[in-house]
Design a protein around this motif. Sequence first.
Motif, PDB file in Angstrom:
ATOM      1  N   GLN A 104     -23.317  52.336   3.889  1.00 29.06           N
ATOM      2  CA  GLN A 104     -22.291  52.596   4.806  1.00 29.06           C
ATOM      3  C   GLN A 104     -21.349  51.840   4.602  1.00 29.06           C
ATOM      4  OE1 GLN A 104     -25.455  51.860   5.224  1.00 29.06           O
ATOM      5  NE2 GLN A 104     -26.486  52.735   7.187  1.00 29.06           N
ATOM      6  N   ARG A 105     -21.544  50.645   4.189  1.00 29.05           N
ATOM      7  CA  ARG A 105     -20.469  49.669   3.985  1.00 29.05           C
ATOM      8  C   ARG A 105     -19.630  49.965   2.887  1.00 29.05           C
ATOM      9  NH1 ARG A 105     -19.707  43.890   4.730  1.00 29.05           N
ATOM     10  NH2 ARG A 105     -17.771  44.821   5.334  1.00 29.05           N
ATOM     11  N   ALA A 159     -17.634  44.989   0.409  1.00 28.05           N
ATOM     12  CA  ALA A 159     -17.678  46.414   0.601  1.00 28.05           C
ATOM     13  C   ALA A 159     -16.239  46.760  -0.016  1.00 28.05           C
ATOM     14  CB  ALA A 159     -17.749  46.842   2.221  1.00 28.05           C
TER      15      ALA A 159
END
Lengths: 439, 164
Positions: free
Chosen positions: A402-403, A144
């Motif tokens: 989202q990461r 990420a």
Amino acid sequence: MSFTLSHGAVGLIGIIALLALIFARLPIAIALGVSGIAGYAALDGWGPAIRMTGTVTFQLASAYSLSVIPLFILMGAVASRANMAKELFEACNALFSGIRGALANATIGSCALFGSICGSSIATAATFSSVSIPEMRRHGYDPAFSAGAVASAGTLAVLIPPSVLIAVYSIGSEQSLPKLYAAAFLPGFILAAFYVLAVWIIVWLRPQWVPNVPGMALGERLKAARGIWKLGLLFFLAVFGIYLGWFSPTEAAGVAAFTAIIIGFATRALDWRKLRDAFLETAFTTAAIFFIILGAFFFSRFIVLTRMPNDVAVWVNAAQLSPTIILLIIAILYIVLGTFLDEVSMILITLPVMLPIIAQIGYDPIWFGIFVTVMCTIGLISPPTGMTVFVIQAQHPDIPVQRIYLGTLIFLAADLALVALLVAFPGIVHWLPNLFGVK
Amino acid sequence: MAGWRNRAAMASGYIAAIAVAGMMLITVADVVLRAVFNFPIRGTLEIVELMLACSFFLALPGIFLRDENIVVDLIDQKASSNTVTVLKRLSALVGALMLAVLLWQGWISAQDTLVFNDVTADLSIPRIYYWMPVLAGLAGSILAAIAMIFDPHVKRGSHSGGAV
């Protein structure tokens, strides 16, 4: 019974209608055109509104200053296809080698230089997504964080000259392009430095995300560092060529694009098929951008007719808000707009209203050009539609979106720090143009 | 994309790409001749303007055919596939109408330049030549937009063509 709306009310309805049409999935160029023509007609009648379309269309068809846009896009399209990114990444990696976080910092350095030539944050992120993320992951970097670093560093493309977005702003605001490019230099490199600082903060806070990578031997480093010359030369021609008085911006773009082709063929990194694709990409990208510019020309004619910009400026003055508060409101507005609008549209839609407000609170259009460009870099990595994030996710589907957004958070803080710096010290923008007397 | 649409879009792109190449070459030639022989090409600016008009307006039909106009497609996540398809067809219809207005007004202005025999200052290029790619591009784009209204292959999908 009949009633007439004030010019300001028509302007407001026009803006609301524009946003409604955009959300209804109408192409932005058409939404701008339709709301601009209809709004103009509401104020001045259909006859003048329709006649205005002919004048404005021809104005766009014969605007020499716009020719800088396709030529800079071409330079970037050729550089993207001529393998210049990988060599640059290796050169930057050699530079940072031995320091913890070297690969992430190499990504930032190479995105800054490659992005400046490429001019497209999306193309820069897409290129380095395949060049540097696999390398960082191979050395145990957090996926990420790796993706967030590339997504954020990709946005440097719109700020560091020669930037296509700044060229669009220059046309929309009728400001000198060389002066805007000179003004963007320092903030661009400060932002790159802030990103490097952000990496070091992550190294300190989350060392497990950024494992130590053994340094390269001196010979290896020197060999890798040579890879910087191609983009270095293009950067020199495209930027310093203007300030040394060798070329006008259009000539600099043309010469740099031609040089990129020569380098590509000379180093056998480019073939006829890739060159054809680069020209096609340039033609289609230019058409998409110019269509928005055409729509924005119609819309801005309407906005000027409403006298809304002056009314808003008068209202701002009467409200007696401090310039910082007004800038904060403007910054929030751009963050919101950036969540769903692309950067070119965002700039062209807001310019007619924003420029008088900015002048009212004592800032000038050159400063605002840099401010709004930085706001665009934030929009590019902000949820829900951060374009560079999506580009990376498409190439690395195993990293949840989202990461990636989480990975960009520290860099988002760097962006906001630059915004604060620009507001607190506006002189940062003017220092270089004043130093060299750029007009 | 349907075969005919792809071929037509590529044809539009190739013509515009040739104009971009011409723009680059004339600019470089002017710079080199000026620097080396102190002999700039007269009227470079006017030629570049003509090429620019060609590159934008002649690529525009391709943008419609490739469905690459820049859109905000947030609604795609909420709306059904059929709704998105209907919105796309409506967009093409509105686009065709707007372009028809531009073509109509462009045609009138072009006729004026022809009647008054307007020419450029340096090379005396008739201004009607600048209108030709504009009118051809607008007409082609209207046809492309109409084709998109009726094309059964138009489906949902996100686009970001042109974003920088």
